[in-house]
Design a protein around this motif. Sequence first.
Motif, PDB file in Angstrom:
ATOM      1  N   ASN A 197       0.824  -1.207   0.000  1.00 25.12           N
ATOM      2  CA  ASN A 197       0.000   0.000   0.000  1.00 25.12           C
ATOM      3  C   ASN A 197       0.862   1.264   0.000  1.00 25.12           C
ATOM      4  O   ASN A 197       0.550   2.240  -0.690  1.00 25.12           O
ATOM      5  N   VAL A 198       1.938   1.232   0.780  1.00 22.84           N
ATOM      6  CA  VAL A 198       2.826   2.397   0.850  1.00 22.84           C
ATOM      7  C   VAL A 198       3.466   2.658  -0.510  1.00 22.84           C
ATOM      8  O   VAL A 198       3.474   3.799  -0.999  1.00 22.84           O
ATOM      9  N   VAL A 199       4.007   1.617  -1.127  1.00 20.00           N
ATOM     10  CA  VAL A 199       4.666   1.783  -2.428  1.00 20.00           C
ATOM     11  C   VAL A 199       3.672   2.255  -3.480  1.00 20.00           C
ATOM     12  O   VAL A 199       3.959   3.177  -4.260  1.00 20.00           O
ATOM     13  N   PHE A 200       2.500   1.633  -3.497  1.00 16.76           N
ATOM     14  CA  PHE A 200       1.503   2.013  -4.489  1.00 16.76           C
ATOM     15  C   PHE A 200       1.058   3.460  -4.271  1.00 16.76           C
ATOM     16  O   PHE A 200       0.892   4.231  -5.231  1.00 16.76           O
ATOM     17  N   GLY A 201       0.868   3.851  -3.011  1.00 18.21           N
ATOM     18  CA  GLY A 201       0.473   5.226  -2.711  1.00 18.21           C
ATOM     19  C   GLY A 201       1.536   6.228  -3.142  1.00 18.21           C
ATOM     20  O   GLY A 201       1.220   7.281  -3.709  1.00 18.21           O
ATOM     21  N   TRP A 202       2.810   5.891  -2.900  1.00 16.76           N
ATOM     22  CA  TRP A 202       3.901   6.792  -3.297  1.00 16.76           C
ATOM     23  C   TRP A 202       3.986   6.907  -4.816  1.00 16.76           C
ATOM     24  O   TRP A 202       4.227   7.991  -5.351  1.00 16.76           O
ATOM     25  N   ILE A 203       3.755   5.802  -5.525  1.00 13.32           N
ATOM     26  CA  ILE A 203       3.766   5.855  -6.992  1.00 13.32           C
ATOM     27  C   ILE A 203       2.644   6.758  -7.500  1.00 13.32           C
ATOM     28  O   ILE A 203       2.834   7.531  -8.449  1.00 13.32           O
ATOM     29  N   VAL A 204       1.485   6.674  -6.864  1.00 14.23           N
ATOM     30  CA  VAL A 204       0.372   7.543  -7.255  1.00 14.23           C
ATOM     31  C   VAL A 204       0.731   9.005  -7.005  1.00 14.23           C
ATOM     32  O   VAL A 204       0.444   9.884  -7.832  1.00 14.23           O
ATOM     33  N   VAL A 205       1.362   9.278  -5.866  1.00 21.75           N
ATOM     34  CA  VAL A 205       1.793  10.652  -5.561  1.00 21.75           C
ATOM     35  C   VAL A 205       2.760  11.145  -6.635  1.00 21.75           C
ATOM     36  O   VAL A 205       2.617  12.257  -7.160  1.00 21.75           O
ATOM     37  N   GLN A 206       3.742  10.311  -6.987  1.00 21.54           N
ATOM     38  CA  GLN A 206       4.704  10.698  -8.009  1.00 21.54           C
ATOM     39  C   GLN A 206       4.028  10.912  -9.361  1.00 21.54           C
ATOM     40  O   GLN A 206       4.358  11.840 -10.101  1.00 21.54           O
ATOM     41  N   ALA A 207       3.092  10.028  -9.689  1.00 24.92           N
ATOM     42  CA  ALA A 207       2.387  10.155 -10.978  1.00 24.92           C
ATOM     43  C   ALA A 207       1.616  11.471 -11.035  1.00 24.92           C
ATOM     44  O   ALA A 207       1.629  12.164 -12.065  1.00 24.92           O
ATOM     45  N   CYS A 208       0.951  11.810  -9.938  1.00 25.64           N
ATOM     46  CA  CYS A 208       0.208  13.083  -9.915  1.00 25.64           C
ATOM     47  C   CYS A 208       1.165  14.267 -10.032  1.00 25.64           C
ATOM     48  O   CYS A 208       0.866  15.255 -10.720  1.00 25.64           O
ATOM     49  N   GLY A 209       2.321  14.161  -9.366  1.00 25.40           N
ATOM     50  CA  GLY A 209       3.301  15.230  -9.477  1.00 25.40           C
ATOM     51  C   GLY A 209       3.824  15.387 -10.890  1.00 25.40           C
ATOM     52  O   GLY A 209       3.979  16.512 -11.390  1.00 25.40           O
ATOM     53  N   LEU A 210       4.075  14.269 -11.550  1.00 26.54           N
ATOM     54  CA  LEU A 210       4.560  14.323 -12.928  1.00 26.54           C
ATOM     55  C   LEU A 210       3.502  14.884 -13.869  1.00 26.54           C
ATOM     56  O   LEU A 210       3.832  15.622 -14.808  1.00 26.54           O
ATOM     57  N   VAL A 211       2.249  14.538 -13.624  1.00 25.91           N
ATOM     58  CA  VAL A 211       1.171  15.091 -14.448  1.00 25.91           C
ATOM     59  C   VAL A 211       1.121  16.610 -14.303  1.00 25.91           C
ATOM     60  O   VAL A 211       0.976  17.345 -15.291  1.00 25.91           O
ATOM     61  N   MET A 212       1.267  17.071 -13.061  1.00 24.59           N
ATOM     62  CA  MET A 212       1.257  18.518 -12.841  1.00 24.59           C
ATOM     63  C   MET A 212       2.444  19.192 -13.538  1.00 24.59           C
ATOM     64  O   MET A 212       2.291  20.238 -14.182  1.00 24.59           O
ATOM     65  N   MET A 213       3.611  18.581 -13.448  1.00 22.29           N
ATOM     66  CA  MET A 213       4.772  19.156 -14.117  1.00 22.29           C
ATOM     67  C   MET A 213       4.605  19.127 -15.635  1.00 22.29           C
ATOM     68  O   MET A 213       5.048  20.043 -16.342  1.00 22.29           O
TER      69      MET A 213
END
Length: 471
Positions: free
Chosen positions: A85-101
Amino acid sequence: MRNVIRQTDGRDFAAVESLLARLFDVMLIALGAVVASLLFTPDAGYRTLESNFVLFDMALALLLLPWFGVYDSWRGRSKWRLAINVVFGWIVVQACGLVMMFLLHRTALMSRLWCVSWTVLTAVGIVASRLLVHAVLGRLRRAGRNLRMVAVVGAGSHCNSVIANIAGSPAAGFRAVATFNTGGDTDLGAHGLPSFACLHEFADWVRREKVDEVWLALRMSDESTVLRVLDEFSDDLVNLRFIPDVRSLVMFDRNVVDLIGSPAINLVASPMTPYALMQKALFDRLFASAILLVLAPLMLSIAVAIKVTSKGPALFTQRRKGADGRVFRIYKFRSMRLHTEQPGVVRQATRGDPRVTRLGAFLRRTSLDELPQFFNVLRGEMSVVGPRPHAIEHDDEYRSVVDGYIHRYRIKPGITGWAQINGFRGETDQIEKMRGRVEHDLYYLRNWSFGLDMRIVMATVVKGLVDRNAY
């Protein structure tokens, strides 16, 4: 009053612990970015841009990670599931950050090596910190500290099983301290715990000893007892948990789900939650894409070799049943000479089968004929790991004579599976072989985890590519 204050203080401590965990995760995100910069130092022009990206992800982590339950109490629950869950949540956070960038047109200016290394280092750091904390807590609990006292309501084998599970899992942080015997027996049970036959006496003892939780290990038909216990503790801040005895009823799990606003216990239903299916689908697509990309030259060579050595197409297709019984076309490299089958009859390959070409025998023995099925995985018709799909004619034959066969359709079929790495592969010329295969498939369905999938994939790579039962 003291009981109320004690319970409230415990809840306040849990809230403080959750807050500290969130702040520590944010610190690890920043630390991971710094370490990645030291290892893979970008040009000076990247620094400001990447600092903004890190700050944005830190804010996103505070907002999104709680959605994955990583700050809930995991006492008594799978720590590997927490890590996933932690890894998947962090990947989602990174994906959202990359989308914003990307929307800000800044991704082209970012160091990709730094971004990937930051993602990996942070994931490792957060998971390692979680496992370290729970390892320390486990040692404390085995030493008799940080425990939650549990009183168990029930009688018979199910109640004894619940108490035995508590005693056998000291790292979970629970300790059984008393029982309310609904059978009326007040003697000390096999576990040597104080036993009560009167509910009021039991409740007074729970309050006096400041017991944290009361677990109801009862049959589904003991509604009156459940209601009596709920009524007795209606004014107390004691956690009440119902652990129904449904062992003779359930096929896969005992999950309680929300069904249009009402709690429902799964007796026979899909063994995997929507979140688990999402995890599995994400892994399937990524893994299949990587395999097809890496092995494209090999697959092209095999296709050419098939065309050169025998007449007919390079690929063989056949109708199979997938999840929920939906029919799809499975892809394989053709390993047999062109031949005509009787309508409605599919003959399995046998040892020394004259229909199998010399190249086809090699492909079947090494499982290289299965490689085109990764296209089925990309199409969402199959999974990397799951029950192997059979010809529809064989499905119709076996579902009426093998108990539980129909439940293989509850998830997507796989390229490899638990049955295959345990030797149940190839021809099923005896009904016992199919029963053994189905038993292993049902075990997989009941015990699915991402870790089990990884274990099966690794076992397939190590020992599953060459098998004496494949011909």
